[in-house]
Motif scaffolding. Structure first.
Motif, PDB file in Angstrom:
ATOM      1  N   TRP A   1      -8.995  -5.852  12.002  1.00  0.00           N
ATOM      2  CA  TRP A   1      -8.900  -5.494  10.656  1.00  0.00           C
ATOM      3  C   TRP A   1     -10.490  -5.319  10.156  1.00  0.00           C
ATOM      4  O   TRP A   1     -10.677  -4.852   8.880  1.00  0.00           O
ATOM      5  CB  TRP A   1      -8.373  -6.235   9.786  1.00  0.00           C
TER       6      TRP A   1
ATOM      7  N   VAL B   1      -3.486   4.638   2.282  1.00  0.00           N
ATOM      8  CA  VAL B   1      -3.755   4.743   3.578  1.00  0.00           C
ATOM      9  C   VAL B   1      -3.250   6.203   4.137  1.00  0.00           C
ATOM     10  O   VAL B   1      -2.074   6.622   3.814  1.00  0.00           O
ATOM     11  CB  VAL B   1      -2.983   3.795   4.295  1.00  0.00           C
TER      12      VAL B   1
ATOM     13  N   PHE C   1     -11.689  -2.898   7.593  1.00  0.00           N
ATOM     14  CA  PHE C   1     -10.668  -2.004   7.032  1.00  0.00           C
ATOM     15  C   PHE C   1     -10.187  -2.745   5.910  1.00  0.00           C
ATOM     16  O   PHE C   1      -9.324  -3.676   6.180  1.00  0.00           O
ATOM     17  CB  PHE C   1      -9.681  -1.767   8.151  1.00  0.00           C
TER      18      PHE C   1
ATOM     19  N   CYS D   1      -8.538   4.334   5.633  1.00  0.00           N
ATOM     20  CA  CYS D   1      -8.555   4.094   4.384  1.00  0.00           C
ATOM     21  C   CYS D   1      -9.759   4.157   3.826  1.00  0.00           C
ATOM     22  O   CYS D   1     -10.855   3.422   4.604  1.00  0.00           O
ATOM     23  CB  CYS D   1      -7.700   2.693   4.188  1.00  0.00           C
TER      24      CYS D   1
ATOM     25  N   THR E   1     -11.664   3.940   9.745  1.00  0.00           N
ATOM     26  CA  THR E   1     -10.479   4.074  10.697  1.00  0.00           C
ATOM     27  C   THR E   1     -10.076   2.874  11.252  1.00  0.00           C
ATOM     28  O   THR E   1     -10.866   2.067  11.682  1.00  0.00           O
ATOM     29  CB  THR E   1     -10.920   4.945  11.884  1.00  0.00           C
ATOM     30  N   LEU E   2      -8.651   2.603  11.424  1.00  0.00           N
ATOM     31  CA  LEU E   2      -8.243   1.218  11.786  1.00  0.00           C
ATOM     32  C   LEU E   2      -8.169   1.274  13.203  1.00  0.00           C
ATOM     33  O   LEU E   2      -8.036   2.160  13.986  1.00  0.00           O
ATOM     34  CB  LEU E   2      -6.801   1.268  11.080  1.00  0.00           C
TER      35      LEU E   2
ATOM     36  N   VAL F   1      -5.247   6.081  11.773  1.00  0.00           N
ATOM     37  CA  VAL F   1      -5.078   5.753  10.222  1.00  0.00           C
ATOM     38  C   VAL F   1      -6.464   5.316   9.550  1.00  0.00           C
ATOM     39  O   VAL F   1      -7.417   4.590   9.838  1.00  0.00           O
ATOM     40  CB  VAL F   1      -4.340   4.134  10.616  1.00  0.00           C
TER      41      VAL F   1
ATOM     42  N   VAL G   1       0.756  -1.219  -0.084  1.00  0.00           N
ATOM     43  CA  VAL G   1       0.001  -0.168  -0.021  1.00  0.00           C
ATOM     44  C   VAL G   1       0.792   1.184   0.022  1.00  0.00           C
ATOM     45  O   VAL G   1       1.893   1.147   0.136  1.00  0.00           O
ATOM     46  CB  VAL G   1      -0.909  -0.034   1.233  1.00  0.00           C
TER      47      VAL G   1
ATOM     48  N   LEU H   1      -7.957  -3.522   2.641  1.00  0.00           N
ATOM     49  CA  LEU H   1      -6.705  -3.143   2.156  1.00  0.00           C
ATOM     50  C   LEU H   1      -6.632  -4.046   0.947  1.00  0.00           C
ATOM     51  O   LEU H   1      -6.796  -5.328   0.714  1.00  0.00           O
ATOM     52  CB  LEU H   1      -5.502  -3.564   2.858  1.00  0.00           C
TER      53      LEU H   1
ATOM     54  N   VAL I   1       1.455   4.988   1.926  1.00  0.00           N
ATOM     55  CA  VAL I   1       0.882   5.557   3.283  1.00  0.00           C
ATOM     56  C   VAL I   1       1.345   6.985   3.273  1.00  0.00           C
ATOM     57  O   VAL I   1       2.311   7.563   2.872  1.00  0.00           O
ATOM     58  CB  VAL I   1       2.007   5.121   4.431  1.00  0.00           C
TER      59      VAL I   1
END
Length: 498
Positions: free
Chosen positions: A58, A69, A61, A48, A52-53, A46, A6, A63, A8
């Motif tokens: 997970w 991210v 969230f 995405c 929010t993570l 965090v 990913v 990915l 960041v």
């Protein structure tokens, strides 16, 4: 697809191709972000695709490769703060402080109330035989949750030895996951969902229990545990009934640490240890057919090379439903002599090595008094190589053959309850001392360490780790068995096995 790559984004910074393994807990990813940005995990938000993570899951969230991210949060140094200590300049440091300051070891980041774990690891790292066994541990050897915890601790030791901040952050996150798997009660969370503060003594016990199961000192399957060999002692115990004419009952007990109970009369570590060795207990009397008071007297019959002492500072306070803390000042020494706590038989065995220490000390005093009259030849003799005399009995590697110990680590707590406050490790490195406050490592003096005895709201000692006091003699006086204690006993090096 557990592994994805990913991007960041933090502020104006973009970090492409960050590999994320969703089989790990989210705290591992947050540790990676810390290594990239310097933003502590507890300060990170965090996001995405608008989600929010969380720290523990997970869920929702999602990915995928090349996902963006977003990270929000500032580094602690970005927040202005008044200095808590007077600035010390290099010119003002002594030689040992300067050497330490220029080569400080890595610390472990706080993943959210994980200071108790970080402090425990830094204290255990001061035991060379244990550290070397962990560095050589085979992580593929299995062993259930105990094996997983030992493997994670092995990875952490390697990261602390040769890795950078990023490697240490990832290792700390995996160690936390392994600790939670081995001891689920340490994974408790507070009302807000954050990890709860835990008791460092419980963490210490869980780690030592796992290591006891997984580390041995020889290749044979039934070999003695390294923990038992270097940390384990035995007691000769006698029970005498105070209310009936019963013959004394004698038995043997083992220990991995001694306890120093803190009463109104206890002002020094030695007196706290003595009071535990002679105590009143209540147990069933077969003669009286009821519970009766017994005097329990214990004497140490086997001293381990590394002696762990716990100050029993916490007690349960029913009204507030917390483990409240005893703040009383209890002094502890840099050098500890436990001869008086030993059985007569062990005292007799300790005497020869104690006499050698005394002879060396007497000779040192005499040389100091005659220093001004030394000839050039005598001065040259002083520069001869010196050898380390084994600190264990010849037939009992990992024991202590003198009763003398030197303080090498202190685990402290600051706060009023075991479920709150902050834990820090203070560790000896050569003649210098270091304060390991999570990922901040700084030099301190012996005087600062001795001030950790309690008496107020400053850090106070909770666990002490003493190592063997080492006797060094000129080479012509060396004993038949000589070793470098940093590498384990000659001919019997610690080996990590499945």
């Amino acid at each position: 697809m557990p592994k994805v790559s990913v991007k960041v984004k933090w502020g104006k910074e973009m970090y492409p191709d960050v590999e994320v393994n969703t089989d790990d807990e989210p705290v591992v990813f947050k540790a990676q972000i810390f290594a990239l940005t310097g933003v502590q995990p507890e300060r990170q938000k965090v996001v995405c695709k608008g989600v929010t993570l969380r720290d523990d899951s997970w869920a929702n969230f999602k990915l995928s490769n090349n996902a963006l991210v977003l990270v929000m949060g500032s580094k602690e140094e970005d927040v202005p703060a008044a200095p808590v200590e007077q600035t010390r300049f290099v010119e003002d440091m002594n030689e040992s402080e300067l050497a330490t300051a220029l080569d400080l070891p890595e610390g472990l980041i706080n993943l959210g109330n994980t200071c108790y774990m970080n402090a425990t690891v830094q204290c255990l790292k001061t035991v060379p035989e244990l550290k070397n066994a962990l560095l050589g541990y085979d992580p593929s050897s299995g062993g259930g949750t105990a094996g997983g915890l030992t493997s994670a601790l092995s990875e952490t030791m390697r990261a602390l030895e040769s890795g950078g901040a990023g490697a240490c952050a990832a290792a700390a996150a995996r160690l936390l996951n392994a600790l939670h798997a081995a001891a689920p009660r340490l994974a408790e969370r507070g009302a807000g969902g954050q990890l709860a503060q835990q008791d460092a003594s419980e963490c210490w016990t869980e780690i030592v229990r796992a290591l006891r199961m997984r580390l041995t000192v020889a290749p044979e399957p039934n070999s003695k545990s390294l923990i038992e060999q270097y940390f384990g002692g035995t007691l000769d115990v006698e029970l005498v009934c105070s209310e009936a004419d019963e013959p004394p009952t004698r038995s043997n007990e083992t220990f991995l640490q001694l306890s120093c109970f803190i009463s109104q009369d206890v002002k020094y570590l030695q007196s706290g240890l003595r009071s535990k060795m002679a105590e009143q207990i209540t147990k069933m009397s077969e003669t009286l057919g009821r519970d009766a008071v017994y005097t329990k007297t214990s004497k140490i019959s086997r001293l381990p090379a590394y002696l762990t002492v716990q100050f029993v500072r916490f007690y349960y306070k029913e009204k507030e439903s917390i483990n409240a803390k005893i703040l009383k000042d209890v002094k502890f020494p840099l050098e500890l002599d436990v001869y008086e706590l030993c059985s007569p038989e062990l005292q007799e065995r300790l005497t020869p090595m104690r006499n050698k220490f005394k002879e060396l000390e007497d000779a040192s005093v005499e040389k100091s008094l005659n220093a001004k009259n030394k000839s050039h030849g005598d001065s040259k003799k002083e520069n001869k190589k010196r050898s380390i005399v084994p600190y264990w009995f010849e037939n009992d590697v990992g024991s202590n053959n003198s009763g003398y110990y030197r303080l090498q680590a202190v685990l402290t707590h600051r706060g009023r309850s075991s479920s709150s406050g902050h834990y820090v490790a203070w560790v000896a490195r050569g003649d210098a001392w270091l304060r390991c406050d999570d990922d901040t490592v700084s030099p301190v003096t012996e005087e600062e360490v001795l001030k950790l005895s309690g008496g107020g709201d400053w850090h106070c000692a909770y666990l002490l780790l003493y190592g063997p006091k080492i006797l060094e003699v000129p080479e012509e006086e060396e004993e038949p068995m000589v070793t470098d204690v940093t590498e384990g006993p000659a001919g019997n090096p610690p080996t990590a096995l499945a």
